[in-house]
Design a protein around this motif. Structure first.
Motif, PDB file in Angstrom:
ATOM      1  N   VAL A 165       8.671  12.077 -10.538  1.00 28.40           N
ATOM      2  CA  VAL A 165       8.129  13.709 -10.649  1.00 28.40           C
ATOM      3  C   VAL A 165       6.518  13.719 -10.173  1.00 28.40           C
ATOM      4  O   VAL A 165       5.732  13.182 -10.905  1.00 28.40           O
ATOM      5  N   PHE A 166       6.360  14.472  -9.008  1.00 29.82           N
ATOM      6  CA  PHE A 166       5.233  14.461  -8.479  1.00 29.82           C
ATOM      7  C   PHE A 166       4.385  15.626  -9.196  1.00 29.82           C
ATOM      8  O   PHE A 166       5.002  16.625  -9.523  1.00 29.82           O
ATOM      9  N   ALA A 167       3.056  15.405  -9.466  1.00 29.60           N
ATOM     10  CA  ALA A 167       2.309  16.575 -10.174  1.00 29.60           C
ATOM     11  C   ALA A 167       2.244  17.699  -9.129  1.00 29.60           C
ATOM     12  O   ALA A 167       2.240  18.919 -10.196  1.00 29.60           O
ATOM     13  N   ARG A 168       2.474  17.579  -8.024  1.00 30.49           N
ATOM     14  CA  ARG A 168       2.289  19.025  -7.360  1.00 30.49           C
ATOM     15  C   ARG A 168       3.655  19.862  -7.563  1.00 30.49           C
ATOM     16  O   ARG A 168       3.585  21.140  -7.263  1.00 30.49           O
ATOM     17  N   HIS A 172       0.943  -1.224  -0.085  1.00 30.04           N
ATOM     18  CA  HIS A 172       0.071   0.098   0.101  1.00 30.04           C
ATOM     19  C   HIS A 172       0.922   1.242  -0.022  1.00 30.04           C
ATOM     20  O   HIS A 172       0.520   2.418   0.173  1.00 30.04           O
ATOM     21  N   SER A 173       2.370   0.914  -0.416  1.00 29.47           N
ATOM     22  CA  SER A 173       3.019   2.274  -0.406  1.00 29.47           C
ATOM     23  C   SER A 173       3.354   2.631  -1.783  1.00 29.47           C
ATOM     24  O   SER A 173       4.164   1.774  -2.338  1.00 29.47           O
ATOM     25  N   MET A 174       3.134   3.544  -2.223  1.00 30.75           N
ATOM     26  CA  MET A 174       3.317   3.984  -3.597  1.00 30.75           C
ATOM     27  C   MET A 174       4.950   4.191  -3.732  1.00 30.75           C
ATOM     28  O   MET A 174       5.441   4.273  -4.862  1.00 30.75           O
ATOM     29  N   ASP A 175       5.613   4.659  -2.461  1.00 32.72           N
ATOM     30  CA  ASP A 175       7.181   4.843  -2.698  1.00 32.72           C
ATOM     31  C   ASP A 175       7.776   3.494  -3.100  1.00 32.72           C
ATOM     32  O   ASP A 175       8.581   3.436  -3.689  1.00 32.72           O
ATOM     33  N   GLU A 176       7.257   2.233  -2.455  1.00 32.70           N
ATOM     34  CA  GLU A 176       7.790   0.907  -2.915  1.00 32.70           C
ATOM     35  C   GLU A 176       7.482   0.567  -4.273  1.00 32.70           C
ATOM     36  O   GLU A 176       8.408   0.143  -4.997  1.00 32.70           O
ATOM     37  N   VAL A 177       6.210   0.861  -4.506  1.00 34.97           N
ATOM     38  CA  VAL A 177       5.960   0.411  -5.774  1.00 34.97           C
ATOM     39  C   VAL A 177       6.670   1.479  -6.944  1.00 34.97           C
ATOM     40  O   VAL A 177       6.968   0.664  -7.870  1.00 34.97           O
ATOM     41  N   SER A 178       6.728   2.721  -6.847  1.00 36.47           N
ATOM     42  CA  SER A 178       7.498   3.433  -7.636  1.00 36.47           C
ATOM     43  C   SER A 178       9.058   2.849  -7.951  1.00 36.47           C
ATOM     44  O   SER A 178       9.544   3.000  -8.915  1.00 36.47           O
ATOM     45  N   ARG A 179       9.255   2.597  -6.926  1.00 34.41           N
ATOM     46  CA  ARG A 179      11.083   1.951  -6.876  1.00 34.41           C
ATOM     47  C   ARG A 179      11.040   0.617  -7.400  1.00 34.41           C
ATOM     48  O   ARG A 179      12.150   0.330  -8.184  1.00 34.41           O
ATOM     49  N   LEU A 226      -5.330   8.197  -7.275  1.00 27.74           N
ATOM     50  CA  LEU A 226      -4.208   8.213  -6.242  1.00 27.74           C
ATOM     51  C   LEU A 226      -4.619   9.391  -5.331  1.00 27.74           C
ATOM     52  O   LEU A 226      -5.015  10.582  -5.798  1.00 27.74           O
ATOM     53  N   PRO A 227      -3.990   9.459  -4.106  1.00 27.57           N
ATOM     54  CA  PRO A 227      -4.088  10.638  -3.333  1.00 27.57           C
ATOM     55  C   PRO A 227      -3.463  11.728  -3.980  1.00 27.57           C
ATOM     56  O   PRO A 227      -2.337  11.557  -4.658  1.00 27.57           O
ATOM     57  N   ALA A 228      -3.802  13.369  -3.469  1.00 29.92           N
ATOM     58  CA  ALA A 228      -3.017  14.314  -4.278  1.00 29.92           C
ATOM     59  C   ALA A 228      -1.430  14.079  -3.715  1.00 29.92           C
ATOM     60  O   ALA A 228      -0.622  14.533  -4.872  1.00 29.92           O
ATOM     61  N   SER A 229      -1.271  13.674  -2.912  1.00 26.15           N
ATOM     62  CA  SER A 229       0.231  13.619  -2.530  1.00 26.15           C
ATOM     63  C   SER A 229       0.951  12.637  -3.189  1.00 26.15           C
ATOM     64  O   SER A 229       2.153  12.557  -3.308  1.00 26.15           O
ATOM     65  N   GLU A 230       0.296  11.659  -3.756  1.00 29.16           N
ATOM     66  CA  GLU A 230       1.036  10.546  -4.634  1.00 29.16           C
ATOM     67  C   GLU A 230       1.083  10.682  -5.977  1.00 29.16           C
ATOM     68  O   GLU A 230       1.858  10.002  -6.852  1.00 29.16           O
ATOM     69  N   ALA A 231       0.070  11.543  -6.471  1.00 28.72           N
ATOM     70  CA  ALA A 231      -0.146  11.812  -8.053  1.00 28.72           C
ATOM     71  C   ALA A 231       1.028  12.289  -8.633  1.00 28.72           C
ATOM     72  O   ALA A 231       1.703  13.043  -8.276  1.00 28.72           O
ATOM     73  N   GLY A 232       1.621  11.495  -9.547  1.00 28.69           N
ATOM     74  CA  GLY A 232       2.612  11.692 -10.345  1.00 28.69           C
ATOM     75  C   GLY A 232       3.264  10.673 -11.152  1.00 28.69           C
ATOM     76  O   GLY A 232       2.790   9.434 -11.202  1.00 28.69           O
TER      77      GLY A 232
END
Length: 379
Positions: free
Chosen positions: A300-303, A214-221, A251-257
């Motif tokens: 690269v995050f959308a924010r 449930h961690s997008m950091d792990e998934v992205s990596r 995705l939550p706004a903090s994770e969109a990218g």
């Protein structure tokens, strides 16, 4: 169950699980409705919030989820094929010990009275295919656990225990390695300790990995392919970079990218920066010791992406790209919107206010400049 298109591309594994519970989607009777084909190569991340069905799906694949008339509706479907072999259908269910899988749980599950080496050997004794001495040494080296073999589990850190558990799962020579949130029980320091080993495993092992997180950091990596679940249903699935570049992925706004694969082309010792190229542009970013020619993965995050009609020279933002507006879409926050951008063959996302979008008169096909305030190397 959705019907397969006759033109659907054949992949290495197909999962069809549909069993709405008689009790509804509560803790005792969670329904699952999944019909996907996934590549049996690299890392496929199964992603979603807690309770979305990730572990249930993994248990189905492992054969640990029991299907019967007491727990399932009469029209339940359960079918799993792996490289053409049927592991499960309506007529039969291959027992878990007959499925060629390795399973790594949130907790390492080592026997406390055995050393690390004895825990590993216990798993090997139960395996159908015994590893060669060369393969055995290779896996121990890959997981970096040779110095740990004589220790008992209570003498190991959480990350070390998980590395032993992964080695044990690999040494039975499975067709698939299932990993159910293997870092969830670790603190930040232990996660950073084990992630490089997981990256090495991904690069050097031919065993495909289904990785629940449930961690997008792990998934992205780590992930190459992404399957997103919500309430037991598939939200979307596909190659990681393609899925994350879409504006309709919830995705939550903090994770969109987006995630971008790039190559290191130049290093600047004076400024401690490096230049990384990707199809459609380049970024300058912090040099963390990478080497010229190395392939890296960027997030690269959308924010962190703002938009302008012109390229401004007097700004502290190093990375500016000419882009084309591909699509505009709504955001969960009614004050914001998401903009899909094309930089050559690469896509970016920008999250801006609806007022800014109106002020800039942003429309599909428009040429603009993307100003990227931050880029992170995730691998």
């Amino acid at each position: 169950m959705t019907q397969e298109s006759p033109n659907r591309q054949t992949k290495d594994a197909h999962f069809s699980f549909r069993y709405p519970s008689r009790k509804g989607a509560d803790a005792e009777g969670f329904g699952l409705d999944v019909d996907v084909s996934l590549p049996l190569r690299g890392v496929t991340a199964i992603y979603g919030h807690s309770g979305s069905g990730k572990t249930t799906l993994l248990r189905c694949i492992a054969g640990l989820q029991v299907f019967n008339k007491k727990t399932c509706a009469p029209d339940y479907i359960a079918r799993l094929t792996v490289q053409g072999d049927v592991w499960q259908d309506q007529a039969r269910q291959l027992a878990p010990h007959k499925r060629s899988i390795g399973y790594v749980f949130q907790e390492a599950g080592l026997f406390p009275h055995l050393t690390a080496e004895q825990n590993i050997d216990y798993g090997i004794r139960r395996a159908a295919n015994k590893p060669s001495a060369e393969f055995y040494d290779h896996i121990l080296s890959l997981m970096g656990i040779q110095p740990l073999l004589s220790r008992h589990p209570d003498q190991l850190s959480g990350g070390e225990r998980q590395r032993v558990a992964i080695a044990r799962a690999l040494l039975i020579k499975p067709k698939i390695l299932l990993m159910d949130e293997p870092l969830a029980s670790l603190d930040s320091a232990r996660k950073e300790e084990i992630l490089p080993y997981l990256e090495s495993l991904k690069e050097e092992s031919e065993v495909p990995i289904l990785y629940v997180s449930h961690s997008m950091d792990e998934v992205s990596r780590l992930a190459d392919h992404l399957l997103m679940l919500d309430n037991g249903k598939v939200v979307t699935e596909g190659p990681l970079e393609q899925v994350l570049s879409r504006i309709d992925v919830p995705l939550p706004a903090s994770e969109a990218g987006v995630v971008i694969t790039a190559s290191v082309m130049e290093k600047s010792p004076q400024w401690h920066l490096l230049r990384a190229e990707f199809p459609g542009g380049e970024f300058w970013l912090k040099d963390n010791g990478e080497v010229v020619g190395q392939e890296i993965r960027l997030r690269v995050f959308a924010r962190d992406v703002s938009l302008a009609r012109e390229s401004y020279g007097d700004t502290s933002i190093l990375n500016k790209l000419p882009v084309k507006v591909l699509e505009l879409g709504p955001d969960a926050d009614q004050a914001m919107c998401l903009v899909s951008l094309g930089a050559g063959q690469t896509k970016l996302l920008s999250r801006i206010t609806r007022r800014s979008a109106d002020h800039l008169r942003i429309s599909e096909g428009q040429q603009m400049w993307a100003q990227v305030k931050s880029v992170a190397i995730v691998r």
